[in-house]
Scaffold this motif. Structure first.
Motif, short mmCIF file in Angstrom:
data_model
loop_
_atom_site.label_atom_id
_atom_site.label_comp_id
_atom_site.label_asym_id
_atom_site.label_seq_id
_atom_site.Cartn_x
_atom_site.Cartn_y
_atom_site.Cartn_z
N ARG A 60 1.08 -1.24 -0.03
CA ARG A 60 -0.07 -0.06 -0.11
C ARG A 60 0.91 1.24 -0.03
NH1 ARG A 60 -3.29 -0.05 -2.37
NH2 ARG A 60 -4.75 0.82 -1.18
N ASP A 66 -5.77 2.43 5.24
CA ASP A 66 -6.34 1.35 5.37
C ASP A 66 -6.33 0.39 6.70
OD1 ASP A 66 -3.64 0.83 5.82
OD2 ASP A 66 -3.20 -0.66 4.07
N ASP A 401 -11.44 2.28 -0.97
CA ASP A 401 -10.31 2.68 -0.57
C ASP A 401 -10.37 4.04 -0.14
OD1 ASP A 401 -8.84 0.41 -0.88
OD2 ASP A 401 -8.04 0.49 -2.72
#
Length: 512
Positions: A60, A66, A401
């Motif tokens: 990521r 996240d 996201d």
């Protein structure tokens, strides 16, 4: 000398630990899967979830958020929050302009019980319909929101929410102003007005005698209202509470009544029976709505009066609004305090962007605000650049996201070639953001075009002018062609060079 070395060793060790902890805080997190935790598939289509490769999404980017925290888990729904980050990451004490992003999911026929928060929130209805009741200037106001509606609620303002969509799950994305918050523990603190044992009402914290005098009520009346609700913050109900129409839910849980009776029996000091000589049986049973109205000083017609006066602002619908910019490659909507006055109270803005397949929101800079975004649909790439001119992040994001862009950092969004890319978000300023575009027909380079700027790049003015004027589109740019000299030349460089050099933005589009 040996003694000095022995005394200095613990100090040196402590400094090393402090340095290691700061380095860890500043490093990007790569320990979570892309998107929501297991069980959160409602925010991303099931087929997308299945179609991802085994190793995909584990790496990521620095500016992708996240880590979801479960703040509320109840029989009727849940609330999860992604905490915003200060920049630089080590500046944990900096709360100015800091924002968290919340995700509220409510099942059909559910109520989010009355509460107030230590943070102001701005709601965006992602799916479904909801009725929100909240206190505005000492009046109870009820607003019915649909998909695309935005509504602001001030910190400390008591509110409740009802999922009014028929058989439809409600999904809300909200901003949580962390600069308002108390700054410890969870991302925000709820003070529940409604509730019993789970959650506990703030009213129940006072001594029984204090409440009996304050409400001019008997202990039995107070116990029936303040100790009855034990099903959590988000509860099922089939009709307006207190209207006698909740038979469906009560009938499906026949064991609930004895349990509640036992709880009232255990209430101890709540059981004296009356304030004096009055007959308890002659007094009517209260509903939670009557209790709220009495607490905030409203009559039963409080909501109707407030709505009739028209003093409370109406919700703002993004999907019903005219885009601020549109061309053949997409559109953008940006709402600030000039378009929706309540935003000035929390000093945030709201935006919505839709890009066609392969198109790009040109590289630009936000000079006034940090930006938080949530992908609503499709897939795309987000690239962010450090102040030193190096690539900070280039990451593929999908529905669900969450990303953020620090103030002043150049960035762009590029839609994948498979379909449209839509994202929504908040900015940490209610003023007109006036993003500065670095490329395109309305870019800074085009505006400042002249010998000074060309010399700054070390280029001849003629050559520089040709490059800057080559792009005829503004803000949202078309995708790079699938074939062409640049694409062929790129293939000739070989894998080794591509690993050594970061790809250009335009090359990233071709790669998609």
């Amino acid at each position: 000398m040996g003694r000095v070395a022995v005394m200095a060793a613990p100090l040196l060790f402590g400094l090393l630990l402090l340095l290691a902890s700061r380095c860890t805080a500043a490093a990007p997190r790569h320990d979570r899967e892309l998107g929501w935790e297991e069980g959160e598939g409602e925010w991303r289509p099931e087929e997308e979830e299945k179609g991802r490769g085994e190793g995909e999404g584990k790496e990521r980017g620095l500016f992708v958020l996240d880590r979801l925290e479960k703040v509320v888990e109840s029989e009727g729904g849940q609330v999860r929050v992604v905490r915003g980050q200060p920049w630089p990451p080590a500046a944990a004490a900096c709360r100015e302009g800091l924002m968290h992003i919340g995700f509220i999911a409510m099942e059909p026929k559910t109520l989010f019980v009355p509460q107030y928060l230590d943070s102001s929130i701005t709601l965006f209805v992602r799916r479904g319909e909801v009725k929100v009741g909240y206190i505005y200037k000492d009046e109870l106001v009820e607003r019915k929101l649909k998909m695309g509606d935005v509504l602001h609620i001030d910190a400390g303002s008591t509110f409740y929410m009802v999922n009014t969509g028929k058989g439809q799950r409600l999904q809300i994305i909200c901003s949580i102003d962390a600069s308002d918050g108390l700054g410890f523990g969870p991302p925000y603190l709820s003070f529940f007005l409604g509730g019993g044992g789970n959650p506990a009402s703030v009213l129940a914290g006072f001594e029984p005698k204090t409440l009996a005098v304050a409400f001019n009520a008997t202990y039995d009346e107070l116990a029936r209202v303040l100790l009855a609700q034990t099903r959590g913050p988000i509860v099922y109900y089939a009709a307006e509470p207190g209207s006698g129409g909740d038979e469906e839910r009560q009938g499906s849980n026949g064991g609930d009544a004895p349990r509640r009776g036992a709880r009232r029996g255990e209430a101890g000091a709540w059981r004296p029976g009356s304030r004096g000589e009055e007959d308890d049986d002659a007094r009517p049973t209260w509903s939670w709505r009557e209790l709220v109205n009495r607490f905030v000083g409203l009559g039963c017609s409080g909501a109707a009066e407030a709505n009739k006066k028209g003093g409370a602002p109406k919700p703002f619908n993004l999907y019903d609004s005219k885009p601020g910019f549109r061309n053949a490659y997409g559109w953008t909507i940006a709402v600030d305090k000039h378009g929706y006055e309540p935003l000035k109270h929390s000093n945030i803005g709201v935006y919505l962007v839709n890009l066609t397949a392969g198109s790009m929101l040109a590289p630009h800079v936000n000079p006034r605000a940090t930006e938080y975004g949530v992908v609503l649909g499709g897939e795309g790439t987000i690239q962010v650049v450090f102040p030193n001119g190096s690539l900070a992040m280039s990451v593929v994001v999908r529905e669900g996201d969450v990303f953020w862009i620090p103030r002043y950092f150049p960035f762009c969004q590029v839609a994948a070639r498979g379909g449209p890319f839509e994202f929504f978000g908040f900015t940490t300023s209610a003023r007109r953001n006036r993003p500065q575009f670095l490329v395109g027909a309305s870019s800074l380079l085009r505006t400042m075009l002249g010998p000074e700027v060309a010399a700054g790049f070390g280029a001849r003015e003629k050559d520089f002018r040709k490059v800057v004027r080559a792009q005829e589109e503004a803000l949202i740019l078309p995708s790079f062609p699938d074939t062409g000299k640049r694409e062929k030349g790129r293939e000739e460089h070989g894998k080794g060079r591509r690993e050594r050099e970061e790809p250009l933005v335009i090359e990233q589009v071709a790669k998609e």
